[in-house]
Design a protein around this motif. Structure first.
Motif, short mmCIF file in Angstrom:
data_model
loop_
_atom_site.label_atom_id
_atom_site.label_comp_id
_atom_site.label_asym_id
_atom_site.label_seq_id
_atom_site.Cartn_x
_atom_site.Cartn_y
_atom_site.Cartn_z
N GLY A 196 0.86 -1.19 0.00
CA GLY A 196 0.00 0.00 0.00
C GLY A 196 0.89 1.23 0.00
O GLY A 196 1.79 1.34 0.84
N VAL A 197 0.64 2.16 -0.93
CA VAL A 197 1.52 3.32 -1.10
C VAL A 197 0.68 4.59 -1.22
O VAL A 197 -0.32 4.61 -1.94
N SER A 198 1.08 5.64 -0.52
CA SER A 198 0.39 6.93 -0.64
C SER A 198 1.37 8.06 -0.36
O SER A 198 2.39 7.87 0.32
N TYR A 199 1.06 9.26 -0.90
CA TYR A 199 1.83 10.45 -0.56
C TYR A 199 1.45 10.91 0.85
O TYR A 199 0.28 10.78 1.27
N VAL A 200 2.42 11.49 1.57
CA VAL A 200 2.13 12.10 2.87
C VAL A 200 2.84 13.45 2.94
O VAL A 200 3.82 13.71 2.24
N THR A 201 2.31 14.30 3.83
CA THR A 201 2.89 15.62 4.01
C THR A 201 2.78 16.05 5.46
O THR A 201 2.06 15.41 6.25
N GLY A 202 3.51 17.12 5.81
CA GLY A 202 3.46 17.65 7.17
C GLY A 202 4.20 16.78 8.17
O GLY A 202 4.62 15.66 7.88
N THR A 222 4.58 17.36 -0.99
CA THR A 222 4.65 16.09 -0.24
C THR A 222 6.07 15.88 0.30
O THR A 222 7.04 16.40 -0.24
N ARG A 223 6.15 15.08 1.36
CA ARG A 223 7.45 14.79 1.98
C ARG A 223 7.99 13.43 1.58
O ARG A 223 9.18 13.16 1.73
N GLY A 224 7.13 12.57 1.13
CA GLY A 224 7.57 11.22 0.79
C GLY A 224 6.39 10.26 0.71
O GLY A 224 5.24 10.67 0.48
N MET A 250 5.55 1.99 6.93
CA MET A 250 6.93 2.46 6.87
C MET A 250 6.92 3.79 6.11
O MET A 250 5.94 4.14 5.45
N PHE A 251 8.02 4.52 6.20
CA PHE A 251 8.11 5.82 5.53
C PHE A 251 9.43 5.92 4.80
O PHE A 251 10.48 5.48 5.31
N VAL A 252 9.36 6.45 3.58
CA VAL A 252 10.57 6.74 2.84
C VAL A 252 10.45 8.18 2.32
O VAL A 252 9.43 8.57 1.74
N ALA A 253 11.49 8.97 2.58
CA ALA A 253 11.45 10.40 2.24
C ALA A 253 11.74 10.63 0.76
O ALA A 253 12.64 9.99 0.19
N GLY A 289 8.26 16.12 -3.06
CA GLY A 289 7.63 16.20 -4.38
C GLY A 289 6.30 16.91 -4.29
O GLY A 289 6.04 17.67 -3.34
N ARG A 290 5.41 16.65 -5.25
CA ARG A 290 4.08 17.25 -5.26
C ARG A 290 3.06 16.19 -5.66
O ARG A 290 3.32 15.35 -6.54
N GLY A 291 1.91 16.25 -5.00
CA GLY A 291 0.83 15.33 -5.30
C GLY A 291 -0.49 16.07 -5.38
O GLY A 291 -0.56 17.28 -5.12
N CYS A 292 -1.54 15.35 -5.72
CA CYS A 292 -2.88 15.93 -5.84
C CYS A 292 -3.68 15.63 -4.57
O CYS A 292 -3.94 14.47 -4.25
N ALA A 293 -4.08 16.72 -3.89
CA ALA A 293 -4.95 16.55 -2.72
C ALA A 293 -6.41 16.47 -3.12
O ALA A 293 -7.27 16.12 -2.31
N GLY A 294 -6.72 16.81 -4.40
CA GLY A 294 -8.09 16.79 -4.90
C GLY A 294 -8.43 15.46 -5.56
O GLY A 294 -7.96 14.39 -5.13
N ASN A 295 -9.23 15.52 -6.62
CA ASN A 295 -9.70 14.33 -7.31
C ASN A 295 -9.40 14.43 -8.81
O ASN A 295 -10.28 14.76 -9.62
N PRO A 296 -8.18 14.15 -9.21
CA PRO A 296 -7.84 14.18 -10.63
C PRO A 296 -8.56 13.06 -11.38
O PRO A 296 -8.98 12.06 -10.77
N PRO A 297 -8.73 13.21 -12.70
CA PRO A 297 -9.47 12.20 -13.47
C PRO A 297 -8.75 10.86 -13.59
O PRO A 297 -9.39 9.82 -13.84
N ASP A 298 -7.43 10.84 -13.42
CA ASP A 298 -6.65 9.60 -13.50
C ASP A 298 -5.85 9.41 -12.22
O ASP A 298 -5.58 10.38 -11.50
#
Length: 226
Positions: free
Chosen positions: A126-132, A182-184, A196-199, A202-211
């Motif tokens: 399971g993979v996701s962007y995180v920030t803060g 994003t931080r990682g 787990m976390f890996v730094a 970068g930048r990600g979408c906090a909204g709802n992009p079409p893809d």
């Protein structure tokens, strides 16, 4: 005198007939009861006698049921003799070098067994962007790409990897994407509830992009090509 002798003979014959009738009647009564059957037998004097014969009991057929074989000792114990799954405590998480192509960046998410025992790993992380500072998730987690691979046994020091694909947020409408720093990556190994976390800034979408903004492939042996 002749008349008296003839009458005596007639009386004797009559008595014999009556006695025979009485005996026949008794034999008929026994047969009518149904409790005991009789069969005629020839005696030494040439006369007939009636010997009772008891009914025969038919032996039951032998059972054809196959006896149940007890299970082998210890054979049903779950997990007996098997290698444990790889968990965050067994693993070190790292990223391979990125390769860019057509608005996407491909990277190898690497799992190294840093323990002293072997473990097994299979499926999608399971993979996701995180920030803060608190690791807040940014947007939807990675979408699974392809089929589940075969189970991998990781011996101490060995590596398995999953390729992740990041979409350049610049290809999306900013109103839909809502670009966010994003931080990682937060990563859950397969079948694990601990992350787990890996730094990697970068930048990600906090909204709802079409893809999907992230895709992840199944884990495979080795460090990965990206």
């Amino acid at each position: 005198m002749m008349i008296r002798r003839t009458a005596a003979r007639i009386a004797l014959l009559t008595t014999g007939v009556v006695a025979a009738v009485v005996l026949a009647g008794c034999g008929g009564a026994n047969q009518a009861t149904g409790g005991t059957s009789v069969t005629p037998s020839t005696g030494s004097a040439g006369g007939q006698t009636f010997v009772p014969v008891t009914s025969t009991t038919v032996a039951a057929a032998p059972s054809t049921t196959t006896p149940t074989t007890p299970a082998a000792a210890g054979g049903g114990e779950p997990g007996a003799g098997t290698t444990a799954e790889c968990k965050p405590a067994n693993l070190k998480l790292s990223l391979g070098g990125g390769e860019a192509a057509a608005g996407h960046v491909f990277q190898a998410l690497r799992f190294t067994n840093v323990s002293k025992v072997s473990c097994v790993i299979v499926g999608f992380p399971g993979v996701s962007y995180v920030t803060g500072d608190n690791g807040r998730q940014v947007g939807e987690p990675a979408q699974r790409d392809g089929k589940v691979g075969a189970q991998i046994t990781l011996h101490p020091g060995q590596v398995a990897s999953a390729i992740i694909s990041e979409t350049d947020v610049g290809v999306f409408d900013p109103a839909q994407c809502k670009p966010t720093d994003t931080r990682g990556f937060r990563v859950y190994p397969p079948d694990s509830t601990a992350s787990m976390f890996v730094a990697q800034p970068g930048r990600g979408c906090a909204g709802n992009p079409p893809d999907p903004q992230l895709r992840v492939q199944t884990i495979k042996p080795g460090a990965g090509s990206a």
